[in-house]
Design a protein around this motif. Structure first.
Motif, PDB file in Angstrom:
ATOM      1  N   ALA A  39       0.939  -1.183  -0.033  1.00 56.15           N
ATOM      2  CA  ALA A  39      -0.221  -0.082  -0.038  1.00 56.15           C
ATOM      3  C   ALA A  39       0.917   1.377   0.131  1.00 56.15           C
ATOM      4  O   ALA A  39       0.364   2.284  -0.541  1.00 56.15           O
ATOM      5  CB  ALA A  39      -0.860  -0.027   1.234  1.00 56.15           C
ATOM      6  N   VAL A  40       1.906   1.169   0.432  1.00 57.42           N
ATOM      7  CA  VAL A  40       3.101   2.363   0.717  1.00 57.42           C
ATOM      8  C   VAL A  40       3.804   2.399  -0.820  1.00 57.42           C
ATOM      9  O   VAL A  40       3.816   3.276  -1.566  1.00 57.42           O
ATOM     10  CB  VAL A  40       3.782   2.211   1.716  1.00 57.42           C
ATOM     11  CG1 VAL A  40       4.962   3.314   1.879  1.00 57.42           C
ATOM     12  CG2 VAL A  40       3.076   2.460   3.135  1.00 57.42           C
ATOM     13  N   THR A  44       4.844   4.831  -5.030  1.00 63.36           N
ATOM     14  CA  THR A  44       6.087   5.491  -4.994  1.00 63.36           C
ATOM     15  C   THR A  44       6.722   5.007  -6.085  1.00 63.36           C
ATOM     16  O   THR A  44       6.540   4.173  -6.776  1.00 63.36           O
ATOM     17  CB  THR A  44       7.158   5.278  -3.575  1.00 63.36           C
ATOM     18  OG1 THR A  44       7.481   3.789  -3.872  1.00 63.36           O
ATOM     19  CG2 THR A  44       6.471   5.409  -2.407  1.00 63.36           C
ATOM     20  N   TRP A 112      -1.664   6.600   8.606  1.00 61.39           N
ATOM     21  CA  TRP A 112      -2.212   7.832   7.769  1.00 61.39           C
ATOM     22  C   TRP A 112      -3.441   8.559   8.035  1.00 61.39           C
ATOM     23  O   TRP A 112      -4.096   7.788   9.190  1.00 61.39           O
ATOM     24  CB  TRP A 112      -2.538   6.846   6.454  1.00 61.39           C
ATOM     25  CG  TRP A 112      -1.650   6.576   5.616  1.00 61.39           C
ATOM     26  CD1 TRP A 112      -0.160   6.324   5.670  1.00 61.39           C
ATOM     27  CD2 TRP A 112      -1.626   5.732   4.441  1.00 61.39           C
ATOM     28  NE1 TRP A 112       0.348   5.662   4.646  1.00 61.39           N
ATOM     29  CE2 TRP A 112      -0.339   5.188   4.152  1.00 61.39           C
ATOM     30  CE3 TRP A 112      -2.935   5.025   3.780  1.00 61.39           C
ATOM     31  CZ2 TRP A 112      -0.128   4.272   2.888  1.00 61.39           C
ATOM     32  CZ3 TRP A 112      -2.715   4.196   2.631  1.00 61.39           C
ATOM     33  CH2 TRP A 112      -1.484   3.870   2.101  1.00 61.39           C
ATOM     34  N   GLY A 113      -3.836   9.467   7.732  1.00 62.11           N
ATOM     35  CA  GLY A 113      -4.956  10.236   8.000  1.00 62.11           C
ATOM     36  C   GLY A 113      -5.008  11.074   9.432  1.00 62.11           C
ATOM     37  O   GLY A 113      -6.205  11.373   9.702  1.00 62.11           O
ATOM     38  N   GLU A 114      -4.112  11.476   9.761  1.00 62.33           N
ATOM     39  CA  GLU A 114      -3.856  12.376  10.931  1.00 62.33           C
ATOM     40  C   GLU A 114      -3.196  13.582  10.668  1.00 62.33           C
ATOM     41  O   GLU A 114      -2.906  14.351  11.509  1.00 62.33           O
ATOM     42  CB  GLU A 114      -2.993  11.829  12.128  1.00 62.33           C
ATOM     43  CG  GLU A 114      -3.429  10.169  12.605  1.00 62.33           C
ATOM     44  CD  GLU A 114      -2.424   9.584  13.578  1.00 62.33           C
ATOM     45  OE1 GLU A 114      -1.909  10.368  14.309  1.00 62.33           O
ATOM     46  OE2 GLU A 114      -2.311   8.402  13.238  1.00 62.33           O
ATOM     47  N   GLY A 115      -2.754  13.779   9.228  1.00 63.93           N
ATOM     48  CA  GLY A 115      -2.272  15.293   8.701  1.00 63.93           C
ATOM     49  C   GLY A 115      -0.843  15.281   9.384  1.00 63.93           C
ATOM     50  O   GLY A 115      -0.002  16.068   9.219  1.00 63.93           O
ATOM     51  N   MET A 117       1.672  13.799   7.590  1.00 64.20           N
ATOM     52  CA  MET A 117       2.697  14.169   6.341  1.00 64.20           C
ATOM     53  C   MET A 117       2.518  15.315   6.097  1.00 64.20           C
ATOM     54  O   MET A 117       3.692  16.133   5.574  1.00 64.20           O
ATOM     55  CB  MET A 117       2.502  13.329   5.297  1.00 64.20           C
ATOM     56  CG  MET A 117       3.601  13.399   4.308  1.00 64.20           C
ATOM     57  SD  MET A 117       5.197  13.161   4.951  1.00 64.20           S
ATOM     58  CE  MET A 117       5.258  11.388   4.983  1.00 64.20           C
ATOM     59  N   THR A 118       1.428  16.081   6.047  1.00 67.50           N
ATOM     60  CA  THR A 118       1.344  17.642   5.826  1.00 67.50           C
ATOM     61  C   THR A 118       2.296  18.402   6.894  1.00 67.50           C
ATOM     62  O   THR A 118       2.876  19.573   6.385  1.00 67.50           O
ATOM     63  CB  THR A 118      -0.103  18.083   6.139  1.00 67.50           C
ATOM     64  OG1 THR A 118      -0.903  17.339   4.985  1.00 67.50           O
ATOM     65  CG2 THR A 118      -0.144  19.422   5.697  1.00 67.50           C
ATOM     66  N   ALA A 140       5.992  15.129  -7.302  1.00 66.74           N
ATOM     67  CA  ALA A 140       5.260  14.352  -8.425  1.00 66.74           C
ATOM     68  C   ALA A 140       4.314  13.530  -7.767  1.00 66.74           C
ATOM     69  O   ALA A 140       4.796  12.968  -6.349  1.00 66.74           O
ATOM     70  CB  ALA A 140       6.045  13.675  -9.378  1.00 66.74           C
ATOM     71  N   ASN A 145      -3.011   9.014  -6.569  1.00 70.88           N
ATOM     72  CA  ASN A 145      -2.618   9.003  -5.448  1.00 70.88           C
ATOM     73  C   ASN A 145      -3.105  10.447  -4.646  1.00 70.88           C
ATOM     74  O   ASN A 145      -2.589  11.417  -4.731  1.00 70.88           O
ATOM     75  CB  ASN A 145      -1.147   8.859  -5.064  1.00 70.88           C
ATOM     76  CG  ASN A 145      -0.519   9.202  -3.553  1.00 70.88           C
ATOM     77  OD1 ASN A 145      -1.220   8.912  -2.892  1.00 70.88           O
ATOM     78  ND2 ASN A 145       0.856   8.630  -3.754  1.00 70.88           N
TER      79      ASN A 145
HETATM   80  C1  LIG Z   1       0.413   9.873   0.792  1.00 70.80           C
HETATM   81  C2  LIG Z   1       0.749   9.964   2.199  1.00 70.80           C
HETATM   82  C3  LIG Z   1       2.153  10.450   2.772  1.00 70.80           C
HETATM   83  C4  LIG Z   1      -0.414  10.950   3.174  1.00 70.80           C
HETATM   84  O1  LIG Z   1       0.060  10.915   4.447  1.00 70.80           O
HETATM   85  P1  LIG Z   1      -1.035  11.397   5.577  1.00 70.80           P
HETATM   86  O2  LIG Z   1      -0.150  11.804   6.920  1.00 70.80           O
HETATM   87  O3  LIG Z   1      -1.947  10.561   5.742  1.00 70.80           O
HETATM   88  O4  LIG Z   1      -1.642  12.697   4.851  1.00 70.80           O
HETATM   89  P2  LIG Z   1      -2.211  13.788   5.573  1.00 70.80           P
HETATM   90  O5  LIG Z   1      -3.164  13.418   6.820  1.00 70.80           O
HETATM   91  O6  LIG Z   1      -1.446  14.991   6.095  1.00 70.80           O
HETATM   92  O7  LIG Z   1      -3.476  14.287   4.765  1.00 70.80           O
HETATM   93  C5  LIG Z   1      -3.229  15.520   3.756  1.00 70.80           C
HETATM   94  C6  LIG Z   1      -4.564  15.566   2.908  1.00 70.80           C
HETATM   95  O8  LIG Z   1      -4.797  14.551   2.151  1.00 70.80           O
HETATM   96  C7  LIG Z   1      -5.964  13.648   2.145  1.00 70.80           C
HETATM   97  N1  LIG Z   1      -5.619  12.457   2.159  1.00 70.80           N
HETATM   98  C8  LIG Z   1      -4.748  11.476   2.799  1.00 70.80           C
HETATM   99  N2  LIG Z   1      -4.935  10.404   2.405  1.00 70.80           N
HETATM  100  C9  LIG Z   1      -6.067  10.132   1.329  1.00 70.80           C
HETATM  101  C10 LIG Z   1      -6.442   9.324   0.649  1.00 70.80           C
HETATM  102  N3  LIG Z   1      -6.145   7.951   0.864  1.00 70.80           N
HETATM  103  N4  LIG Z   1      -7.379   9.626  -0.231  1.00 70.80           N
HETATM  104  C11 LIG Z   1      -7.914  10.796  -0.068  1.00 70.80           C
HETATM  105  N5  LIG Z   1      -7.391  11.959   0.312  1.00 70.80           N
HETATM  106  C12 LIG Z   1      -6.404  11.570   1.318  1.00 70.80           C
HETATM  107  C13 LIG Z   1      -6.468  14.166   3.791  1.00 70.80           C
HETATM  108  O9  LIG Z   1      -7.726  14.127   3.981  1.00 70.80           O
HETATM  109  C14 LIG Z   1      -5.675  15.617   4.036  1.00 70.80           C
HETATM  110  O10 LIG Z   1      -6.599  16.444   3.101  1.00 70.80           O
HETATM  111  P3  LIG Z   1      -7.736  17.606   3.754  1.00 70.80           P
HETATM  112  O11 LIG Z   1      -6.896  18.127   4.688  1.00 70.80           O
HETATM  113  O12 LIG Z   1      -8.022  18.214   2.585  1.00 70.80           O
HETATM  114  O13 LIG Z   1      -8.611  16.521   4.389  1.00 70.80           O
HETATM  115  C15 LIG Z   1       0.478   8.635   2.860  1.00 70.80           C
HETATM  116  O14 LIG Z   1      -0.770   8.119   2.485  1.00 70.80           O
HETATM  117  C16 LIG Z   1       1.502   7.575   2.388  1.00 70.80           C
HETATM  118  O15 LIG Z   1       2.618   7.443   2.542  1.00 70.80           O
HETATM  119  N6  LIG Z   1       1.086   7.055   1.164  1.00 70.80           N
HETATM  120  C17 LIG Z   1       1.907   5.835   0.503  1.00 70.80           C
HETATM  121  C18 LIG Z   1       3.171   6.348  -0.092  1.00 70.80           C
HETATM  122  C19 LIG Z   1       2.893   7.753  -0.864  1.00 70.80           C
HETATM  123  O16 LIG Z   1       2.027   7.782  -1.488  1.00 70.80           O
HETATM  124  N7  LIG Z   1       4.152   8.375  -1.001  1.00 70.80           N
HETATM  125  C20 LIG Z   1       3.973   9.678  -1.704  1.00 70.80           C
HETATM  126  C21 LIG Z   1       4.588   9.447  -3.273  1.00 70.80           C
HETATM  127  S1  LIG Z   1       4.385  10.822  -4.236  1.00 70.80           S
END
Ligand SMILES: CC(C)(COP(=O)(O)OP(=O)(O)OC[C@H]1O[C@@H](n2cnc3c(N)ncnc32)[C@H](O)[C@@H]1OP(=O)(O)O)[C@@H](O)C(=O)NCCC(=O)NCCS
Length: 199
Positions: A39-40, A44, A112-115, A117-118, A140, A145
């Protein structure tokens, strides 16, 4: 690219809930387990799934060498209450095919989903413009995603186009969005984001 300040492994960035610190040898197991999760990894460009422990160990060595040389900043994410436990990785580094430094990141699925990464991305973007003096950051996200796209948008990145780069780890070309944040937009945003970090 980065100054002496970040080139020593005592360098840390503190956010409201996180520490961003240099990766250490003992992080390799968590990198292998968390980043190797399909899933991660499948979101990437470069992480294989599964991610064998020896590959994670090589990642840690490469990250520390990159940080030492100041050629980039590759940081482990940890909750402030558990600074030994890596939960993700965030990086700014040059890529051979790209003219501008690239922001990349991943977070273990259960976080995920706690803000988080932002929070981490905003902090490393601030550190990059403040300490490295760069003019532009690129990033990118694979088109499906949505989460990564939102992280970038929330940090002020602007969508610049679409591409289909070939990612060996993904087995071919992957349709992706490209993003950019330039110094002027970053400065402008810092002036307008209420409660933005003070560097
Ligand atoms: C992408 C990733 C880094 C997000 O991390 P996170 O800490 O869950 O993100 P945040 O909680 O800071 O969310 C940021 C925003 O994205 C939204 N979001 C997060 N995951 C989402 C999902 N799966 N689908 C839709 N929106 C999503 C959140 O709701 C938030 O938006 P909002 O404030 O408008 O509601 C994490 O899901 C991850 O590691 N994914 C796999 C690896 C990856 O994608 N790396 C990046 C490669 S480009």
């Amino acid at each position: 690219m980065f100054p002496d300040l970040t080139r020593d492994d005592v360098f840390r960035i503190e956010t409201r809930r996180l520490w961003l610190r240099w990766p250490m040898a003992r992080d390799a197991e968590a990198v292998s387990r968390l980043a190797g999760d399909p899933a991660v990894a499948e979101m990437t460009a470069r992480i294989p799934t599964p991610l064998p422990l020896h590959e994670a160990e090589r990642f840690v060595i490469r990250a520390r060498a990159t940080n030492t040389a100041g050629e980039g900043l590759i940081m482990a994410l940890c909750r402030r209450g558990a600074p030994a436990n890596l939960i993700g990785v965030i990086s700014v580094e040059n890529r051979p095919s790209e003219p501008e430094p690239h922001l990349g990141y991943w977070l273990g699925r259960s976080f995920w989903g706690e803000g988080l990464m932002t929070e981490a991305a905003s902090a490393i973007v601030d550190a990059t413009f403040a300490y490295a003096g760069g003019r532009t950051l690129a990033s990118a996200a694979i088109i499906r995603n949505t989460g990564s796209r939102r992280v970038l948008e929330k940090c002020g990145f602007r969508l610049t186009g679409e591409a289909a780069p070939v990612f060996e780890a993904r087995g071919g070309a992957v349709p992706s969005y490209t993003f950019r944040l330039d110094r002027a937009a970053w400065l402008d945003r810092r002036g307008t984001v209420v409660g933005g970090p003070s560097l």
